[in-house]
Design a protein around this motif. Structure first.
Motif, PDB file in Angstrom:
ATOM      1  N   MET A 102      -7.851  12.251  -7.650  1.00  0.00           N
ATOM      2  CA  MET A 102      -7.200  13.229  -8.423  1.00  0.00           C
ATOM      3  C   MET A 102      -5.814  13.091  -7.903  1.00  0.00           C
ATOM      4  SD  MET A 102      -8.004  17.063  -5.982  1.00  0.00           S
ATOM      5  CE  MET A 102      -9.854  16.827  -6.119  1.00  0.00           C
ATOM      6  N   SER A 103      -4.732  13.656  -8.518  1.00  0.00           N
ATOM      7  CA  SER A 103      -3.404  13.322  -8.418  1.00  0.00           C
ATOM      8  C   SER A 103      -3.171  14.273  -6.778  1.00  0.00           C
ATOM      9  CB  SER A 103      -2.583  13.867  -9.362  1.00  0.00           C
ATOM     10  OG  SER A 103      -2.390  15.305  -9.718  1.00  0.00           O
ATOM     11  N   ILE A 104      -1.695  13.895  -6.673  1.00  0.00           N
ATOM     12  CA  ILE A 104      -1.087  14.729  -5.524  1.00  0.00           C
ATOM     13  C   ILE A 104      -1.096  16.096  -5.915  1.00  0.00           C
ATOM     14  CG2 ILE A 104       0.549  14.892  -3.740  1.00  0.00           C
ATOM     15  CD1 ILE A 104      -1.231  12.262  -3.252  1.00  0.00           C
ATOM     16  N   ILE A 127       0.996  -1.232  -0.119  1.00  0.00           N
ATOM     17  CA  ILE A 127       0.114  -0.037   0.100  1.00  0.00           C
ATOM     18  C   ILE A 127       0.768   1.055  -0.092  1.00  0.00           C
ATOM     19  CG2 ILE A 127      -1.629   1.458   0.999  1.00  0.00           C
ATOM     20  CD1 ILE A 127      -2.645  -1.374   2.650  1.00  0.00           C
ATOM     21  N   ASP A 128       0.781   2.020  -1.035  1.00  0.00           N
ATOM     22  CA  ASP A 128       1.458   3.365  -1.086  1.00  0.00           C
ATOM     23  C   ASP A 128       0.474   4.309  -0.841  1.00  0.00           C
ATOM     24  OD1 ASP A 128       2.394   5.962  -2.451  1.00  0.00           O
ATOM     25  OD2 ASP A 128       3.927   4.688  -3.289  1.00  0.00           O
ATOM     26  N   THR A 129       0.783   5.290   0.423  1.00  0.00           N
ATOM     27  CA  THR A 129      -0.247   6.045   0.915  1.00  0.00           C
ATOM     28  C   THR A 129      -0.666   7.187  -0.045  1.00  0.00           C
ATOM     29  OG1 THR A 129       1.448   7.639   1.895  1.00  0.00           O
ATOM     30  CG2 THR A 129       0.316   5.897   3.334  1.00  0.00           C
ATOM     31  N   ASP A 130       0.437   7.750  -1.170  1.00  0.00           N
ATOM     32  CA  ASP A 130      -0.044   8.655  -2.140  1.00  0.00           C
ATOM     33  C   ASP A 130      -0.954   7.949  -2.929  1.00  0.00           C
ATOM     34  OD1 ASP A 130       1.656  10.383  -0.927  1.00  0.00           O
ATOM     35  OD2 ASP A 130       3.355  10.324  -2.421  1.00  0.00           O
ATOM     36  N   ILE A 131      -0.585   6.662  -3.681  1.00  0.00           N
ATOM     37  CA  ILE A 131      -1.854   6.367  -4.525  1.00  0.00           C
ATOM     38  C   ILE A 131      -2.902   5.840  -3.782  1.00  0.00           C
ATOM     39  CG2 ILE A 131      -2.150   4.031  -5.751  1.00  0.00           C
ATOM     40  CD1 ILE A 131       0.891   3.829  -6.163  1.00  0.00           C
ATOM     41  N   TYR A 132      -2.895   5.575  -2.565  1.00  0.00           N
ATOM     42  CA  TYR A 132      -4.242   5.393  -1.696  1.00  0.00           C
ATOM     43  C   TYR A 132      -4.897   6.545  -1.803  1.00  0.00           C
ATOM     44  CZ  TYR A 132      -7.046   3.907   2.168  1.00  0.00           C
ATOM     45  OH  TYR A 132      -8.142   3.618   3.014  1.00  0.00           O
ATOM     46  N   ILE A 133      -4.402   7.698  -1.432  1.00  0.00           N
ATOM     47  CA  ILE A 133      -5.044   9.078  -1.429  1.00  0.00           C
ATOM     48  C   ILE A 133      -5.664   9.428  -2.709  1.00  0.00           C
ATOM     49  CG2 ILE A 133      -4.616  11.424  -0.869  1.00  0.00           C
ATOM     50  CD1 ILE A 133      -2.846  10.664   1.438  1.00  0.00           C
ATOM     51  N   GLU A 134      -4.774   9.308  -3.612  1.00  0.00           N
ATOM     52  CA  GLU A 134      -5.129   9.807  -5.181  1.00  0.00           C
ATOM     53  C   GLU A 134      -6.496   8.881  -5.512  1.00  0.00           C
ATOM     54  OE1 GLU A 134      -1.125  10.931  -7.316  1.00  0.00           O
ATOM     55  OE2 GLU A 134      -1.484   8.802  -7.486  1.00  0.00           O
ATOM     56  N   LYS A 177      -3.251  -5.877   8.227  1.00  0.00           N
ATOM     57  CA  LYS A 177      -2.071  -6.857   8.793  1.00  0.00           C
ATOM     58  C   LYS A 177      -1.730  -7.316   7.217  1.00  0.00           C
ATOM     59  CE  LYS A 177      -3.099  -6.983  12.946  1.00  0.00           C
ATOM     60  NZ  LYS A 177      -2.689  -5.688  13.656  1.00  0.00           N
ATOM     61  N   ASN A 178      -0.410  -7.695   7.442  1.00  0.00           N
ATOM     62  CA  ASN A 178       0.386  -8.311   6.464  1.00  0.00           C
ATOM     63  C   ASN A 178       0.523  -7.215   5.229  1.00  0.00           C
ATOM     64  OD1 ASN A 178       2.017 -10.446   5.470  1.00  0.00           O
ATOM     65  ND2 ASN A 178       0.362 -11.070   3.982  1.00  0.00           N
ATOM     66  N   ILE A 179       1.086  -6.099   5.708  1.00  0.00           N
ATOM     67  CA  ILE A 179       1.119  -5.126   4.600  1.00  0.00           C
ATOM     68  C   ILE A 179       2.681  -4.550   4.543  1.00  0.00           C
ATOM     69  CG2 ILE A 179      -1.119  -4.426   4.534  1.00  0.00           C
ATOM     70  CD1 ILE A 179      -0.477  -1.744   6.001  1.00  0.00           C
ATOM     71  N   ILE A 180       3.166  -3.827   3.478  1.00  0.00           N
ATOM     72  CA  ILE A 180       4.278  -3.036   3.329  1.00  0.00           C
ATOM     73  C   ILE A 180       3.677  -1.538   2.791  1.00  0.00           C
ATOM     74  CG2 ILE A 180       6.212  -2.412   2.055  1.00  0.00           C
ATOM     75  CD1 ILE A 180       6.308  -5.335   3.316  1.00  0.00           C
ATOM     76  N   LEU A 181       3.789  -0.851   3.980  1.00  0.00           N
ATOM     77  CA  LEU A 181       3.405   0.383   3.699  1.00  0.00           C
ATOM     78  C   LEU A 181       4.304   1.296   3.215  1.00  0.00           C
ATOM     79  CD1 LEU A 181       0.830   2.253   3.708  1.00  0.00           C
ATOM     80  CD2 LEU A 181       1.481   2.936   6.406  1.00  0.00           C
ATOM     81  N   SER A 182       4.116   2.098   1.873  1.00  0.00           N
ATOM     82  CA  SER A 182       5.018   3.209   1.396  1.00  0.00           C
ATOM     83  C   SER A 182       4.556   4.571   1.724  1.00  0.00           C
ATOM     84  CB  SER A 182       5.436   2.963   0.272  1.00  0.00           C
ATOM     85  OG  SER A 182       6.368   3.724  -0.480  1.00  0.00           O
ATOM     86  N   THR A 183       5.107   5.556   2.174  1.00  0.00           N
ATOM     87  CA  THR A 183       4.581   6.858   2.528  1.00  0.00           C
ATOM     88  C   THR A 183       5.064   7.843   1.804  1.00  0.00           C
ATOM     89  OG1 THR A 183       6.379   7.167   4.517  1.00  0.00           O
ATOM     90  CG2 THR A 183       4.105   5.944   5.053  1.00  0.00           C
ATOM     91  N   GLY A 184       4.566   8.934   1.664  1.00  0.00           N
ATOM     92  CA  GLY A 184       5.086  10.201   1.225  1.00  0.00           C
ATOM     93  C   GLY A 184       6.062  10.859   2.252  1.00  0.00           C
TER      94      GLY A 184
END
Length: 170
Positions: free
Chosen positions: A42-44, A30-37, A71-78
């Motif tokens: 809309m894009s960041i 899960i990438d927080t930027d993609i999740y938010i988009e 659970k069981n996630i890799i979280l990539s953040t901005g």
């Protein structure tokens, strides 16, 4: 295995490292930027332009609250997610926090090879802005991270190996 959270300044390799970690460990990425988009449709860059950085930071916090039970996630953040102290607590609650560190030179080099638009770097002197942002965030990254991972002069496989070595210490 515990969730793994990647934090660090922009262009330190978080997204690339997260993809490889996700494959190696068979964990959801899960990438927080993609999740938010996706949530905002809309894009960041559009969010920053139309609603401002403060609104975007609120969206980051809301996203972390929602994701905190996964659970069981890799979280990539901005890169700026650590700006909010509540986010630091949430990130540490979500999983083991790995701080991907890089020098200004590495970041600038990575940005030159990136196709991603960075709303905070729409300034005349990018290097000065990067140094200023890094300086203001340094203590927050340090406060947030369980482990620091130096990415200077390392390829993605080397960074992933370093993360896995640190995870083995837990």
């Amino acid at each position: 295995m515990e969730n793994i959270v990647l934090v660090g300044f922009m262009a330190t390799g978080k997204s690339s490292v997260a993809r490889l970690l996700s494959k190696k460990l068979n964990m959801q990425l899960i990438d927080t930027d993609i999740y938010i988009e996706q949530k905002e449709n809309m894009s960041i860059n559009e969010i920053f332009h139309k609603k401002g950085e403060k609104h975007f930071r609120n969206l980051e916090k809301q996203s972390l609250e929602i994701l905190s039970n996964k659970k069981n996630i890799i979280l990539s953040t901005g890169g700026g997610i650590i700006s909010n102290d509540q986010n630091i607590k949430l990130l540490r609650k979500i999983g083991v926090v790995m701080w991907l560190k890089a020098s200004t030179d590495t970041i600038i080099r990575n940005l030159e090879n990136s196709k991603i638009e960075r709303p905070l770097l729409k300034v005349e002197n990018k290097e000065q802005k990067i140094q200023s942002l890094m300086k203001s965030r340094l203590s927050k990254y340090s406060k947030c991270a369980h482990f620091e991972i130096d990415t200077d002069d390392k390829n993605i496989n080397e960074v992933v190996s370093n993360i896995l070595l640190n995870l083995a210490k837990i």
